[in-house]
Design an enzyme around this catalytic site. Structure first.
Site, short mmCIF file in Angstrom:
data_model
loop_
_atom_site.label_atom_id
_atom_site.label_comp_id
_atom_site.label_asym_id
_atom_site.label_seq_id
_atom_site.Cartn_x
_atom_site.Cartn_y
_atom_site.Cartn_z
N SER B 126 0.84 -1.20 0.00
CA SER B 126 0.00 0.00 0.00
C SER B 126 0.88 1.26 0.00
CB SER B 126 -0.93 -0.05 1.20
OG SER B 126 -2.02 0.82 1.03
N ARG B 196 -11.86 6.84 9.59
CA ARG B 196 -11.36 5.48 9.64
C ARG B 196 -12.41 4.47 9.17
NH1 ARG B 196 -6.84 2.39 9.35
NH2 ARG B 196 -6.91 0.60 10.71
N ASP B 292 -8.68 -6.80 -4.37
CA ASP B 292 -8.26 -5.48 -3.88
C ASP B 292 -8.83 -4.41 -4.82
OD1 ASP B 292 -6.97 -3.15 -3.09
OD2 ASP B 292 -4.96 -4.01 -3.09
N HIS B 325 -7.92 -5.47 -0.07
CA HIS B 325 -6.62 -4.80 0.07
C HIS B 325 -5.86 -5.31 1.30
CE1 HIS B 325 -3.68 -1.65 -0.43
NE2 HIS B 325 -3.92 -1.16 0.77
N ASP B 326 -6.58 -5.54 2.39
CA ASP B 326 -5.96 -5.99 3.63
C ASP B 326 -5.23 -7.33 3.52
OD1 ASP B 326 -6.13 -4.01 5.44
OD2 ASP B 326 -7.76 -4.87 6.63
#
Lengths: 355, 355
Positions: B126, B196, B292, B325-326
């Site tokens: 990232s 967040r 992602d 993405h994580d």
């Protein structure tokens, strides 16, 4: 229970003698009844004007078109900004939670009031599409044909997540005042603007954003190296957020998003979506858009499978476009063609036309 | 210009005699230097502990591993919460905007300080991946091999849009105090939590959310018909938001998101990405994850095409996973296999192993 309540609506065209030419249009989350006339606050043209009017796809010379503001809304129908007769103060978040079935029940009362037994067509996109599905399920005999567009039979986890971010943004604004901002003479503008910005991203596709804005700068060749809106996409989003708060009530936004989150048509029918439509004689045309990631084609396919399992007459059109969820509000020739074809054929079957 | 400034870093393992076994790990947006040891605030294990340690993929018995908090961060390196020597007050948003190249320049000074001429490997996902690309471009001779993971050579319009929503959420919070909240003894907790929450959705995939939460209720079979967290996804997101504000500085969040938005490696090289890598001798392994949607495979493919055009040695792995993405932070056997293979082969080529 909410009583009494008021429904604000617009009509276009004339109801024919046997009351068989009525078309109900159901609006989306932040839409309203002004589908074919200028918006009273913004002055913008009716939100579906390209398809509504004399000689257009929804031909007001042929059909009697109804569009009502949903219960819980903020453009005339009873919503959180209205006075609660029990207290003499605005409802705020004391208004009972409104569900999609509640919205449809209220519309059915309006249709009763207008003396219409069966609607020729019920049409809507997104939250409007949820209402179309609810109509076709709860009032099957009163819907000759139905067109749920860019929608789903339930809200996904990701959809709920985005709505929850929006609600938290509104409720985090101290000017929300626990929902009692009208009495306090305030407005949670910043929170609602943030909510709208986040939601707006989900209405567009990545390719559409890329095509429209890319990494273009507001001031060409000049980064400010600060937190102002350097990129055009930033200033576009800020504008979307700020202009939204002028035309929409923050508490209404909470109620509308909640209504969509709660919607789960299969759950209301023992967990099997097909059972929501059993024995239906309504003709369906289900529409999705390839780049819609809020209500992906998969959601429409689930509806179509359920309708097939229920033995319904259903056609399904997936429109190739990169414009995302918002495509249902935009001029999409293939979409318009499918709509025209479906409505004209249904009109013929209903005896509304000789062609 | 920012001077003097401080860099906080962790190291693991021992630098070998010819100083050729150093691995630099670059952390992501809200990551930190505690890659292999418990986090000082949360007490959670190091964020890449599954791959870092004795006998693991990044073998601390073989490599000397460095991870530093980026400039502008909030875990020890100079950032907006630090005292501005010119005023004796926290910088707040008077800190100059930090770019990815700035972060990498500061890391290069740290690497100098440690007496290392060439890093064996630079690895990161990232925002960390952006730093890897910047290292490989600006300090090509100092990087033997590079592994940019789940990243892009620039931030897309949609990515900027999500970051802008987060920044507006922070800045809309009156406790942000125009960036001077520390002096006022306040903290824009609500705004940062909303930021967040929105960002967190982009780190996960729709299928992962569906699998993990679906429409599951907090209290099974019981909707509250209100605005409490009825759905598990809502309470999960709220928790993500609230726990984040305890460990992260709101102004740092503004700086970090801005750094990512500004990053555009091709633009820094006359618009042609390949020119960022011309003549490179670094070995590359580019990794993406199928689900992602923040940094889709397409972004990695652009990097690979540019590296190919520059005549670089590059392998490209797209990992099939539904974790979004994580995934780069999670145990993904195929990803780990690719990483192990790439690092071991490079170690052999570098003469760090006889196997």
């Amino acid at each position: 229970m909410l009583a009494p309540f008021q429904i604000a609506y617009q009509t276009y065209g004339t109801l024919n003698e046997d009351r068989s030419n009525a078309v109900l249009i159901c609006h989306a989350l932040t839409g309203d009844q002004h589908v074919g006339n200028p918006h009273p606050v913004t002055g913008k043209p009716g939100w579906w004007l390209p398809i509504l009017g004399p000689g257009k796809i929804i031909d007001t010379e042929r059909y009697f078109v109804i569009c009502s503001n949903v219960v819980g809304g903020c453009l005339g129908s009873t919503g959180p900004a209205n006075i609660n007769p029990a207290t003499g103060k605005p409802y705020g978040i004391d208004l009972p939670i409104i569900t999609i079935p509640d919205m449809v029940r209220a519309q059915a009362m309006l249709v009763d009031h207008l003396g219409i037994d069966q609607l020729f067509a019920v049409i809507g996109g997104s939250m409007g599409g949820m209402q179309v599905l609810e109509w076709a399920s709860s009032y099957a005999d009163r819907v000759f044909c139905a067109m749920p567009i860019a929608t789903g039979a339930r809200h996904s986890s990701q959809n709920i997540a985005f709505h929850e971010v929006g609600r938290q943004a509104v409720m985090a604004d101290p000017d929300w005042c626990g929902g009692r901002y009208i009495e306090q003479g305030k407005k949670p503008k910043k929170g609602l603007a943030v909510a709208r910005m986040a939601a707006h991203i989900t209405y567009l596709s990545e390719p559409a954003l890329h095509r429209k804005f890319g990494r273009n700068l507001q001031d060409r060749d000049n980064l400010t190296f600060g937190f102002d809106a350097d990129f055009q996409i930033e200033s576009y989003l800020r504008h979307q957020g700020m202009s939204f708060v002028d035309r929409f009530d923050a508490n209404s936004y909470l109620y509308m998003t909640r209504a969509m989150d709660y919607f789960d048509l299969a759950a209301d029918h023992g967990g099997r979506l097909a059972d929501a439509f059993s024995g239906t004689k309504t003709r369906f045309c289900v529409v999705s858009f390839t780049s819609d990631w809020l209500f992906p084609t998969e959601e429409s396919r689930n509806i179509v499978h359920a309708l097939n399992a229920a033995g319904a007459s259903v056609s399904f059109v997936e429109i190739e476009t990169d414009r995302g969820h918002d495509a249902f509000l935009l001029e999409e020739p293939e979409f318009y063609g499918a709509m025209r074809g479906f409505i004209n054929a249904a009109a013929k079957a209903r005896g509304l036309t000789t062609i």
